[in-house]
Scaffold this motif. Structure first.
Motif, PDB file in Angstrom:
ATOM      1  N   ILE A 174       0.373  -1.424   0.141  1.00  0.00           N
ATOM      2  CA  ILE A 174      -0.293  -0.459   0.050  1.00  0.00           C
ATOM      3  C   ILE A 174       0.954   0.959   0.091  1.00  0.00           C
ATOM      4  CG2 ILE A 174      -0.020  -0.068   2.697  1.00  0.00           C
ATOM      5  CD1 ILE A 174      -3.250   1.231   2.724  1.00  0.00           C
ATOM      6  N   ASP A 175       0.745   2.042  -0.521  1.00  0.00           N
ATOM      7  CA  ASP A 175       1.775   3.371  -0.747  1.00  0.00           C
ATOM      8  C   ASP A 175       0.911   4.505   0.248  1.00  0.00           C
ATOM      9  OD1 ASP A 175      -0.879   5.607  -2.064  1.00  0.00           O
ATOM     10  OD2 ASP A 175      -0.841   3.923  -3.126  1.00  0.00           O
ATOM     11  N   PRO A 176       1.948   5.116   0.730  1.00  0.00           N
ATOM     12  CA  PRO A 176       1.824   5.668   2.526  1.00  0.00           C
ATOM     13  C   PRO A 176       0.397   6.463   1.721  1.00  0.00           C
ATOM     14  CG  PRO A 176       4.028   6.260   1.177  1.00  0.00           C
ATOM     15  CD  PRO A 176       3.359   5.467   0.184  1.00  0.00           C
ATOM     16  N   ALA A 177       0.344   7.380   0.581  1.00  0.00           N
ATOM     17  CA  ALA A 177      -0.786   8.350   0.115  1.00  0.00           C
ATOM     18  C   ALA A 177      -2.823   7.095   0.315  1.00  0.00           C
ATOM     19  CB  ALA A 177      -1.000   8.853  -0.832  1.00  0.00           C
ATOM     20  N   THR A 178      -1.928   6.308   0.387  1.00  0.00           N
ATOM     21  CA  THR A 178      -3.651   5.570   0.491  1.00  0.00           C
ATOM     22  C   THR A 178      -3.461   5.137   1.860  1.00  0.00           C
ATOM     23  OG1 THR A 178      -3.832   5.032  -2.506  1.00  0.00           O
ATOM     24  CG2 THR A 178      -4.711   3.553  -0.473  1.00  0.00           C
ATOM     25  N   GLU A 179      -2.673   4.668   2.515  1.00  0.00           N
ATOM     26  CA  GLU A 179      -2.854   4.041   3.903  1.00  0.00           C
ATOM     27  C   GLU A 179      -3.629   5.310   4.872  1.00  0.00           C
ATOM     28  OE1 GLU A 179       0.222   3.398   7.767  1.00  0.00           O
ATOM     29  OE2 GLU A 179       1.551   3.105   5.001  1.00  0.00           O
ATOM     30  N   GLN A 180      -2.985   6.484   4.027  1.00  0.00           N
ATOM     31  CA  GLN A 180      -3.174   7.777   5.164  1.00  0.00           C
ATOM     32  C   GLN A 180      -4.485   8.175   5.720  1.00  0.00           C
ATOM     33  OE1 GLN A 180      -0.273  11.320   6.095  1.00  0.00           O
ATOM     34  NE2 GLN A 180      -1.509  12.088   5.182  1.00  0.00           N
ATOM     35  N   ALA A 181      -5.179   7.791   3.962  1.00  0.00           N
ATOM     36  CA  ALA A 181      -6.232   8.006   3.752  1.00  0.00           C
ATOM     37  C   ALA A 181      -7.011   7.528   4.133  1.00  0.00           C
ATOM     38  CB  ALA A 181      -7.162   8.627   2.106  1.00  0.00           C
ATOM     39  N   LEU A 182      -6.582   6.351   4.163  1.00  0.00           N
ATOM     40  CA  LEU A 182      -7.812   5.120   4.964  1.00  0.00           C
ATOM     41  C   LEU A 182      -8.017   5.608   6.549  1.00  0.00           C
ATOM     42  CD1 LEU A 182      -6.726   2.074   3.068  1.00  0.00           C
ATOM     43  CD2 LEU A 182      -8.869   3.124   2.669  1.00  0.00           C
ATOM     44  N   GLY A 183      -6.733   5.696   7.656  1.00  0.00           N
ATOM     45  CA  GLY A 183      -6.494   6.151   8.273  1.00  0.00           C
ATOM     46  C   GLY A 183      -6.361   4.882   9.237  1.00  0.00           C
ATOM     47  N   THR A 184      -7.902   4.988  10.549  1.00  0.00           N
ATOM     48  CA  THR A 184      -8.188   3.596  10.992  1.00  0.00           C
ATOM     49  C   THR A 184      -8.575   2.242  10.637  1.00  0.00           C
ATOM     50  OG1 THR A 184     -10.197   4.627  12.531  1.00  0.00           O
ATOM     51  CG2 THR A 184      -7.880   5.171  13.695  1.00  0.00           C
ATOM     52  N   GLY A 185      -9.172   2.668   9.258  1.00  0.00           N
ATOM     53  CA  GLY A 185      -9.966   1.591   8.679  1.00  0.00           C
ATOM     54  C   GLY A 185      -8.996   1.135   8.460  1.00  0.00           C
ATOM     55  N   PHE A 186      -7.311   1.211   7.877  1.00  0.00           N
ATOM     56  CA  PHE A 186      -6.135   0.931   7.728  1.00  0.00           C
ATOM     57  C   PHE A 186      -6.545  -0.016   8.908  1.00  0.00           C
ATOM     58  CE2 PHE A 186      -1.600   0.125   7.596  1.00  0.00           C
ATOM     59  CZ  PHE A 186      -1.595  -1.130   6.412  1.00  0.00           C
ATOM     60  N   GLU A 187      -6.340   0.534   9.799  1.00  0.00           N
ATOM     61  CA  GLU A 187      -5.198  -0.976  11.090  1.00  0.00           C
ATOM     62  C   GLU A 187      -6.367  -1.809  11.410  1.00  0.00           C
ATOM     63  OE1 GLU A 187      -2.425  -0.963  12.619  1.00  0.00           O
ATOM     64  OE2 GLU A 187      -1.755   0.238  11.097  1.00  0.00           O
ATOM     65  N   ARG A 188      -8.028  -1.203  11.518  1.00  0.00           N
ATOM     66  CA  ARG A 188      -8.922  -2.431  10.997  1.00  0.00           C
ATOM     67  C   ARG A 188      -8.692  -3.671  10.852  1.00  0.00           C
ATOM     68  NH1 ARG A 188     -13.406  -3.029   8.921  1.00  0.00           N
ATOM     69  NH2 ARG A 188     -13.382  -0.682   7.791  1.00  0.00           N
ATOM     70  N   ALA A 189      -8.670  -3.576   9.508  1.00  0.00           N
ATOM     71  CA  ALA A 189      -8.337  -4.336   8.054  1.00  0.00           C
ATOM     72  C   ALA A 189      -7.395  -5.126   9.121  1.00  0.00           C
ATOM     73  CB  ALA A 189      -8.187  -3.585   7.323  1.00  0.00           C
ATOM     74  N   ILE A 190      -6.224  -4.556   8.742  1.00  0.00           N
ATOM     75  CA  ILE A 190      -5.148  -5.199   9.391  1.00  0.00           C
ATOM     76  C   ILE A 190      -5.342  -6.213  10.776  1.00  0.00           C
ATOM     77  CG2 ILE A 190      -2.996  -5.051  10.610  1.00  0.00           C
ATOM     78  CD1 ILE A 190      -3.089  -5.137   7.137  1.00  0.00           C
ATOM     79  N   ALA A 191      -6.137  -6.004  11.659  1.00  0.00           N
ATOM     80  CA  ALA A 191      -6.200  -7.012  13.008  1.00  0.00           C
ATOM     81  C   ALA A 191      -7.559  -7.183  12.505  1.00  0.00           C
ATOM     82  CB  ALA A 191      -7.422  -5.899  13.571  1.00  0.00           C
ATOM     83  N   GLU A 192      -8.127  -7.905  11.068  1.00  0.00           N
ATOM     84  CA  GLU A 192      -8.677  -9.057  10.851  1.00  0.00           C
ATOM     85  C   GLU A 192      -8.329  -9.607  10.020  1.00  0.00           C
ATOM     86  OE1 GLU A 192     -12.332  -8.748  11.612  1.00  0.00           O
ATOM     87  OE2 GLU A 192     -11.897  -8.020  12.934  1.00  0.00           O
ATOM     88  N   LEU A 193      -7.596  -9.398   9.333  1.00  0.00           N
ATOM     89  CA  LEU A 193      -6.751 -10.476   8.559  1.00  0.00           C
ATOM     90  C   LEU A 193      -6.380 -11.302   9.019  1.00  0.00           C
ATOM     91  CD1 LEU A 193      -5.580 -11.018   5.753  1.00  0.00           C
ATOM     92  CD2 LEU A 193      -3.697  -9.402   6.269  1.00  0.00           C
TER      93      LEU A 193
END
Length: 598
Positions: free
Chosen positions: A455-474
């Protein structure tokens, strides 16, 4: 305070292994030596074990050249082959790093401190405690700059509990774990050694190591490298095929089994053969829940690993670099890795999807050729080619692009353990795609050992907490963000094993963990975070995307030496291992200059 293992209570006798009396007597003699060695080990203080680890480090460091060269030769990598560097990093480098990390943990414990003294802990999603397990030394922070590693503990474990429990068997060194059996891996030469070390230090269990026949040529190297364990009776190394393995798994004086291998081999050990005249008895045992094996077992068994490509706005250089990254995840060690990336999950709605596909074909085809050496891999490649007749077939590798309407079941449920890479598409972009890709990986792909995500930095930053939530679900035991999970394998302070939840009857990617040099209890998973862009292209990102966790501090590496496309990989990998062994600053400077030319 021990890692989970499946405890087997069935009383069914072990079936006849088919060894003659002399072969059985030789194995029995080794086990008798180990039983005395177990008593000796229990009498050692933690401080004395540190001294032993230092001696072991010296003996291992003395073998690094023979180790790497013997391993390369055994895999058909001729002298001068550009990929011989793999055997330096995945063999002696990994072992030396683990010995250093274990010695550091034991030093803290011997001084009355927690194994986590000086190690930061924090909170992760879902009420979890995370341990910032990498980097913990200045040299690791420099050599592997830009990479970080966390261990997430199971929900409900507090930081204080984690600190008090860290140490496992070394919190009660006089409590004997008996004599265990380690059935060594056949693909990566550090695995048997690392598994033996974990038996000793996490469980106070001395070990009988049966090497896989593919590693027979390494036995003389192992015997020299591990002499400080062999001489006092803490380790014995034996060769042999299935008959030796069957005799040892059923031996009453071996109290535990650890295997790195396949789920099919695990099932044969636990339940019996699934084919032939005894298959009916195996089916009955499964139905009645009467395992054949009568002792605890832990296992690391591989699986089908996803590579999730989160769509964003990538430059041409990003696409080229990450395509080489994906090719590496599949082609390192010719794909004969339990953690090799196998299924690329791509967004069908990503405007750059076709550009990435083209770059991936180019990177996959352009990697150096090498022999397919692991037994059975050629047959699995042939089966994959039959299942997907439209696949791109190269001399020594296969690329499957699953089209609309095609069935991806075989690709997603078969661990090919060979140079076979597949690409599947899902709809959506942003959070919608990421959540769908996570669900797809969890539900469709076989196993839970490791998952990769780019994932590129701009996309990760735009997803915010949704990204970490997705990682927890993986739900995978090792997750790499802008890295490859093999990086988690090589870092000793991270953990290696399946996501918790497997059972004897449905073992998936295995039971329990290994490595874990911090000797943490209650582990759920480990997470590696790396830089999306190499040096020097990451520099502007630090200014534009300061909240992106994947950026870390940036990296000094233009192309990591484990990339199959790195021009100086062999020299850099050798140089890093020699530095790890001997600490020559001049040698390190030369190695870094070579790394900049990769």
């Amino acid at each position: 305070m021990t890692q989970d293992a499946a405890v087997i209570t069935a009383k069914t006798p072990q079936e006849d292994a088919g060894l003659d009396a002399a072969e059985q007597a030789a194995l029995d003699a080794d086990i008798a030596v180990l039983q005395q060695g177990s008593r000796t080990w229990s009498a050692l203080s933690v401080a004395q074990r540190i001294t032993l680890l230092k001696a072991l480090r010296s003996s291992a460091a003395a073998t690094i050249e023979d180790w790497a060269n013997t391993a390369s030769d055994s895999k058909g990598l001729r002298p001068g082959h550009p990929l011989r560097g793999e055997e330096w990093l995945s063999g002696p480098y990994s072992v030396l790093g683990a010995l250093d990390a274990y010695a550091d943990t034991l030093t803290k414990l011997s001084e009355g401190r927690s194994a986590l003294d000086g190690v930061k802990t924090g909170r992760a999603p879902g009420g979890r405690t995370k341990v910032d397990a990498f980097p913990l030394t200045g040299i690791d922070g420099f050599l592997l700059s830009g990479f970080t590693g966390e261990v997430w503990l199971r929900p409900g474990i507090t930081p204080n509990t984690a600190r008090s429990a860290a140490g496992l068997g070394q919190l009660a060194p006089a409590a004997s774990g008996g004599v265990g059996l380690v059935l060594g891996a056949g693909n990566i030469t550090s695995i048997p050694v690392l598994d033996v070390m974990y038996e000793l230090l996490a469980h106070n269990r001395v070990a009988l190591l049966k090497v896989n026949p593919t590693q027979d040529s390494l036995v003389p190297v192992y015997e020299r490298a591990l002499a400080p364990l062999i001489e006092p009776g803490f380790l014995r190394i034996v060769r042999g095929g299935p008959a030796v393995g069957a005799y040892l798994t059923g031996h009453p004086d071996l109290v535990h089994v650890h295997i790195t291998g396949s789920a099919a081999t695990f099932d044969t050990i636990v339940w019996g053969p699934s084919r032939g005249p005894k298959a009916g008895a195996t089916t009955r045992r499964r139905r009645e829940n009467r395992p054949l094996l009568q002792k605890p077992i832990t296992a690391e068994l591989g699986g089908v690993s996803p590579i999730i490509i989160v769509p964003g706005e990538w430059t041409d250089a990003d696409i080229t670099y990450q395509a080489e990254h994906v090719a590496t995840m599949r082609l390192q060690n010719c794909g004969h890795n339990c953690i090799a990336g196998q299924v690329v999950i791509l967004s069908a709605d990503w405007p750059q999807a076709e550009q990435f596909r083209t770059a991936l074909r180019r990177a996959y085809a352009g990697a150096p050729e090498r022999p397919i050496w692991y037994p059975g891999s050629s047959a699995r490649m042939h089966q994959a080619a039959e299942d997907y007749p439209d696949a791109l077939v190269l001399a020594d590798r296969l690329l499957i692009e699953v089209g609309e309407g095609q069935d991806a079941t075989a690709l997603e449920s078969t661990e090919y353990f060979a140079p076979v890479l597949g690409v599947v598409e899902l709809p959506g972009t942003g959070q919608e795609f990421l959540d769908a890709a996570v669900a797809h990986a969890n539900e469709k792909l076989q196993g839970t050992l490791g998952a990769n995500l780019l994932i590129d930095p701009a996309t990760e930053q735009a997803l915010g907490t949704g990204f970490e939530r997705a990682i927890a679900e993986l739900h995978y035991g090792s997750i790499a963000i802008n890295g490859w999970t093999a990086f988690g394998f090589i870092i000793p302070t991270l953990t290696w094993g399946a996501f918790p939840g497997s059972t004897l009857d449905d073992v998936g990617s295995g039971l329990g963990v290994v490595h874990n040099a911090l000797l943490l209890d209650g582990v759920e998973r480990s997470i590696v975070r790396g830089p999306f862009r190499p040096f020097p292209r990451w520099v502007p990102d630090r200014i534009l995307h300061p909240r992106s966790r994947s950026l870390s501090k940036g990296t000094i590496l233009p192309t990591p030496p484990w990339f199959v496309s790195a021009r100086t990989a062999a020299a850099v990998s050798e140089g890093l291992t020699r530095f790890r062994a001997r600490g020559s600053v001049l040698g390190l400077v030369k190695t870094l200059l070579q790394a900049l030319r990769a």
